[in-house]
Structure formats: structure tokens, C-alpha cells
Design a protein around this motif. Structure first.
Motif, PDB file in Angstrom:
ATOM      1  N   ARG A 122      -7.723  -2.510  -6.337  1.00 49.72           N
ATOM      2  CA  ARG A 122      -8.717  -2.041  -5.599  1.00 49.72           C
ATOM      3  C   ARG A 122      -8.160  -0.376  -5.453  1.00 49.72           C
ATOM      4  NH1 ARG A 122     -10.279  -2.701   0.894  1.00 49.72           N
ATOM      5  NH2 ARG A 122     -11.542  -0.615   0.861  1.00 49.72           N
ATOM      6  N   TYR A 123      -6.751  -0.312  -5.296  1.00 47.99           N
ATOM      7  CA  TYR A 123      -6.187   1.114  -5.187  1.00 47.99           C
ATOM      8  C   TYR A 123      -5.279   1.449  -6.521  1.00 47.99           C
ATOM      9  CZ  TYR A 123      -7.131   0.288  -0.222  1.00 47.99           C
ATOM     10  OH  TYR A 123      -7.839   0.064   0.921  1.00 47.99           O
ATOM     11  N   PHE A 170       0.980  -1.216   0.020  1.00 54.06           N
ATOM     12  CA  PHE A 170      -0.051  -0.117   0.049  1.00 54.06           C
ATOM     13  C   PHE A 170       0.665   1.133  -0.067  1.00 54.06           C
ATOM     14  CE2 PHE A 170      -2.582   3.298   1.870  1.00 54.06           C
ATOM     15  CZ  PHE A 170      -3.913   3.240   1.226  1.00 54.06           C
ATOM     16  N   ASP A 210      -9.025   7.682   5.862  1.00 58.07           N
ATOM     17  CA  ASP A 210      -9.544   7.002   7.167  1.00 58.07           C
ATOM     18  C   ASP A 210      -8.590   6.616   8.274  1.00 58.07           C
ATOM     19  OD1 ASP A 210     -12.120   6.945   5.717  1.00 58.07           O
ATOM     20  OD2 ASP A 210     -11.648   4.880   4.869  1.00 58.07           O
ATOM     21  N   GLN A 211      -7.497   6.426   7.825  1.00 59.53           N
ATOM     22  CA  GLN A 211      -6.455   6.292   8.884  1.00 59.53           C
ATOM     23  C   GLN A 211      -6.118   7.124   9.865  1.00 59.53           C
ATOM     24  OE1 GLN A 211      -3.880   3.119   6.469  1.00 59.53           O
ATOM     25  NE2 GLN A 211      -2.791   4.819   6.917  1.00 59.53           N
ATOM     26  N   ALA A 234      -9.045   6.478  -4.313  1.00 56.08           N
ATOM     27  CA  ALA A 234      -9.059   5.239  -3.425  1.00 56.08           C
ATOM     28  C   ALA A 234      -7.749   5.119  -2.348  1.00 56.08           C
ATOM     29  CB  ALA A 234      -8.814   3.805  -4.337  1.00 56.08           C
ATOM     30  N   ARG A 257     -10.211  -1.210  14.911  1.00 54.50           N
ATOM     31  CA  ARG A 257      -8.887  -1.211  13.883  1.00 54.50           C
ATOM     32  C   ARG A 257      -7.800  -1.290  14.979  1.00 54.50           C
ATOM     33  NH1 ARG A 257     -10.099   2.099   8.301  1.00 54.50           N
ATOM     34  NH2 ARG A 257     -11.548   0.402   7.376  1.00 54.50           N
ATOM     35  N   SER A 277      -8.561   8.195   0.157  1.00 52.34           N
ATOM     36  CA  SER A 277      -9.779   7.741   0.991  1.00 52.34           C
ATOM     37  C   SER A 277      -9.326   7.000   2.044  1.00 52.34           C
ATOM     38  CB  SER A 277     -10.912   7.180   0.216  1.00 52.34           C
ATOM     39  OG  SER A 277     -12.075   7.014   1.202  1.00 52.34           O
ATOM     40  N   THR A 278      -8.768   5.900   1.855  1.00 53.56           N
ATOM     41  CA  THR A 278      -8.060   4.989   2.877  1.00 53.56           C
ATOM     42  C   THR A 278      -7.159   5.750   3.635  1.00 53.56           C
ATOM     43  OG1 THR A 278      -8.497   3.139   1.435  1.00 53.56           O
ATOM     44  CG2 THR A 278      -6.797   2.718   3.258  1.00 53.56           C
ATOM     45  N   GLN A 295      -2.333   0.524   6.774  1.00 49.69           N
ATOM     46  CA  GLN A 295      -3.239  -0.426   5.788  1.00 49.69           C
ATOM     47  C   GLN A 295      -2.097  -1.502   5.252  1.00 49.69           C
ATOM     48  OE1 GLN A 295      -6.376   0.024   5.173  1.00 49.69           O
ATOM     49  NE2 GLN A 295      -6.455  -1.893   3.883  1.00 49.69           N
TER      50      GLN A 295
END
Length: 461
Positions: free
Chosen positions: A381-382, A23, A394-395, A387, A276, A390-391, A405
Motif C-alpha cells: 500500500r505504501y 511505516f 493526515d496525521q 501514499a 484516531r 498523504s498518510t 501509523q
């Protein structure tokens, strides 16, 4: 003389050595105005994604003003001190940019996408929106009216109505998390321009905000652009907000939201569990995916393929409020819809699936398929900057490290079948689930008593 054509055969290309995927890792910095910036360079991504997180959680809304954060989020697109709403929209269009915003339990987020060649213009508009929003009375009234119209449709939507009932029953009424994110008709109708302006003044400032920016910056002077836009935003400083611990009563019970004559039942089964920050999160995600993450999961195999009760049932874990001190929690849920006559049989089979899972565990094949679906497709997905952005955002709002991630994917790949089984069994104990059914109570309440899954309460729709 006839000459036979000849064909030259070139060597067949051989596949190259696979490149290990991880990631994307951001770099973190702080601007002189206190704004935290996470930058992630993605060569080739000419559409830059930006997430601006404002420390304005729903719990900060004044009493009786549930929904004011959502109204403020929508008002950011309604013009600035120098641009009317129409002019602001036109400038976004000229820049090829889109701007969205929403409020949630953890923060208020603005999302910008803009071509890299017009990054400065896009960030200028974003900065102006948060630095000097016009908040015109007429536009605020229009946004409030639109929100009131939405509420009518939400209450008519079985899945939304089920969610409202579950959150309202699972959590204490004093906890903001128990009430609809965007407010109710009673609270929204009392929100005016003064309320929105006061909430803005109390919570929107760079010192407690974070900007996550992902894309290809090779053709722009990133630092200069950032300094001239978001770096030029000033406001008074304040201490970051602190989230309260999440608590809930998950004593097994059933709430029927009565809709006489309904031909199908919306089902939502839930409780709270680890978020998480918990070491078991990866195993919980893997086990939950095996239970109900895809068309081949256990719930779908029985309820959809074998019995034909439904078009699909899903199990999932959704973080609510997260905190490094362990006080955060996630919503663990099973969701789907069935025809009215199949409601009780479908619930009986669901509980059988959960009890069988606890008794026999997952199979290695289920675990392997889940790992492939979750980890193997991650590079696809990334693929886009949005994408990744956004992740990363979120973190940030969940207080997680920047490499979180990447570590999760490593842990998912290493999780054993036994670990995934233990986590999903702990997540969905059959005797600790709150079940919400939106449907015809006269048809489902009586036979439901024989299942023994908890006390039954019927409430009007």
C-alpha cells in the motif's frame, strides 16, 4: 561422433531473511518563516510527493460563504502575480508536475507531484501559488460557475444525496460539519473575488502551515531547494485555529429522501464514534473491517452472496475532526445500494447481522483474515511516495504523532478477537443508528415501520 549436450545446473536461490517492515519515519523541522516541514527520505522514489497543509478549515468560512475555501483551493491553479493561468499550467507541464488542491473540515491541502530532478521548479511553482496567487476575477467567476454545475450533479447522485441528508440530520445545523463541504448553490453563487481574497488573506500563511515532502533527495540539495522556494514565503503570523468538539444526535431513526419511481435504494447508516486519538481506534478498525471491509466480510456474505440484494456493502470509520484532547470524532457508517423491493429485507438482515455480532462475537478466523489484509499488505500500500505523503499529512491535520501509523499497525497485529468484537459492537449498536434511504418512499415507507428501527421521516429529493 555425436556429443550429447550437457547442462550445468546452478544451485537454486534460497529466499533471504525477511526484513521487518515499518511505516516510514519522517524528520521534522521548522523554517525561519515558521513553516513546519516533515521530510521523509525514500530511496528510489524519483517522483517526489508534497502535501502543503494550510490552516484554513471549513469552520473558518464566514457565515453565508460555505464553499469559499473550495473556490480558493481551485483558484491556486489559476495563475500567480507573474504567470497567467495558461502560463502556470504550461510551467507545471514542463516540470512534469501535477498540482491539486481541496478543502476539508480540518485544512486546505495542496498536493504536488514532481520528478526529483525538477523538485526546485515544482516547489517554486507551489510556493508562488500560495505566496502570490493572482485570483483573477474572470477565473474566480469560472470556478464558481463550475462549482454550481457540480452541485446539480451531486444532488442527482444517490450516494452524495444520502451523505448530505445524513450529515444534515446527524449534526446541529450551526455546526459547519452538517453542511456540504464545498457549499450549496445558495452560498456558492454569492462568492466573488473579494470573498476569496479575504479568506486567503485571513488564513494562508507559513507560520500555521505544514509541508510534508516524501521522495528520493539523493541528487538534490534538499535544504537549499527548500530555503529558496517555500522558505522564501513570508506573511504575518497568527495563532493556529482550534477545532470545536464534535457532537451529534444518534437517536435511532430513518430519513427517506423520496425519489418516486426509483428502481433501487441507496442506503447509508451512520453515527459518530471514537477518532484516531482513542485507544480503541485500532480495535474499531479491525472489527469494522470484519463487519464490512471486504468482499468476504459479514455484510457481503449475507447481503451479496447469500441473498443477492446488492453488488456490495461496506462498513467504515472516517475521522471528521480530531483533537488530542479527545473532543474529536469519526463517522461510523454502513453504505451500499439495493433494489427497491429488497430494501426492507436487506435492512432487516443488516440489523440481524448486528444483533448476532453482539450476541456471538467475531470468530478467530475473521480476525486473522482482517489482520492479514490490513497489516500484511501495508508494504504494498505504501510503495509510492504519494501514499506515504498523504498518510503523514493526515496525521498532521489530525494532531497525531509522527510515528502514529507505525504504532497503529503494531496495535492491529496485537488486537485480539475479543477486543475487535467489543469495539465493533460499541461502534454499531442497533438502536443508535441513523438510517438514510434515497429511494421510492411509496414503496418502502410502509413495510419499513414493522422493523422498529426508529421514527420515519420522508423528505423530498
Amino acid at each position: 561422433m555425436t556429443i550429447a549436450p550437457t547442462m550445468t545446473f546452478h544451485p537454486r536461490p534460497e529466499p533471504g531473511e525477511a526484513t521487518p517492515w515499518a511505516f516510514p519515519a519522517p524528520t521534522r523541522s521548522t523554517l525561519p518563516n515558521g513553516l513546519t516541514v516533515l521530510r521523509c527520505d525514500r530511496p528510489g522514489q524519483k517522483l517526489v510527493a508534497v502535501e502543503l497543509l494550510l490552516d484554513a478549515p471549513l469552520a473558518a468560512e464566514p457565515a453565508g460563504q460555505d464553499g469559499v475555501a473550495t473556490i480558493l483551493a481551485r483558484a491556486f491553479s489559476e495563475g500567480t502575480e507573474t504567470l497567467s493561468a495558461e502560463e502556470f499550467a504550461a510551467e507545471l507541464e514542463r516540470a512534469g508536475a501535477t498540482l491539486d488542491a481541496h478543502a476539508d473540515h480540518t485544512s486546505l491541502r495542496l498536493s504536488l507531484e514532481v520528478p526529483a530532478s525538477r523538485l526546485e521548479r515544482g516547489l517554486t511553482l507551489l510556493a508562488d501559488a500560495v505566496r502570490a496567487p493572482a485570483l483573477p476575477v474572470a477565473e474566480i467567476e469560472r470556478v464558481v460557475a463550475n462549482r454550481l454545475d457540480e452541485i446539480v450533479h451531486e444532488l442527482a447522485n444517490p450516494s452524495r444525496r444520502a451523505a448530505f441528508a445524513l450529515y444534515g440530520d446527524l449534526f446541529d445545523a450551526a455546526d459547519r460539519i452538517s453542511r456540504p463541504r464545498a457549499g450549496t448553490a445558495d452560498t456558492v453563487k454569492g462568492i466573488d473575488r473579494d470573498a476569496v481574497a479575504a479568506f486567503y488573506a485571513a488564513h494562508v500563511r507559513p507560520s500555521t502551515a505544514t509541508a510534508v515532502i516524501v521522495g528520493d533527495f539523493s541528487a538534490v540539495d534538499f535544504d537549499a531547494v527548500l530555503a529558496a522556494t517555500l522558505g522564501d514565503w513570508t506573511a504575518g503570523s497568527a495563532a493556529p485555529s482550534v477545532a470545536d468538539a464534535v457532537t451529534a444526535d444518534d437517536t435511532g431513526r430513518v430519513i427517506i429522501v423520496d425519489r418516486p419511481g426509483s428502481v433501487q435504494t441507496q442506503v447509508l447508516i451512520g453515527r459518530i464514534g471514537p477518532d484516531r486519538h482513542d485507544p480503541a481506534w485500532a480495535a474499531q478498525i479491525l472489527g469494522t473491517y470484519c463487519l464490512g471491509g471486504t468482499l468476504t466480510s459479514r455484510l457481503d456474505r449475507v447481503l451479496r452472496e447469500e441473498k443477492g440484494y446488492t453488488y456490495g456493502v461496506r462498513a467504515f470509520a472516517q475521522p471528521l475532526r480530531s483533537a488530542p484532547d479527545g473532543s474529536g470524532r469519526a463517522m461510523l457508517a454502513i453504505s451500499g445500494s439495493v433494489d427497491t423491493e429488497s430494501t426492507v429485507p436487506a435492512l432487516a438482515d443488516t440489523w440481524t447481522i448486528l444483533r448476532t455480532l453482539a450476541a456471538e462475537g467475531l470468530t478467530d478466523e475473521e480476525r486473522d483474515v482482517a489482520v492479514q489484509n490490513l497489516v500484511g499488505v501495508a508494504p504494498l500500500r505504501y510503495e509510492t511516495a504519494s501514499a506515504v505523503c498523504s498518510t503523514l499529512a493526515d496525521q498532521v491535520e489530525q494532531g497525531l504523532p509522527d510515528d502514529y501509523q507505525a504504532q497503529v499497525y503494531r496495535r492491529l497485529a496485537e488486537t485480539t478477537t475479543a477486543e475487535a468484537t467489543e469495539a465493533v459492537v460499541a461502534a454499531f449498536p442497533p438502536d443508535r443508528l441513523v438510517t438514510v434511504l434515497v429511494g421510492d418512499a411509496s414503496a418502502i415507507a410502509a413495510p419499513l415501520k414493522d422493523l422498529g428501527i426508529g421514527e420515519i421521516t420522508v423528505v423530498p429529493a
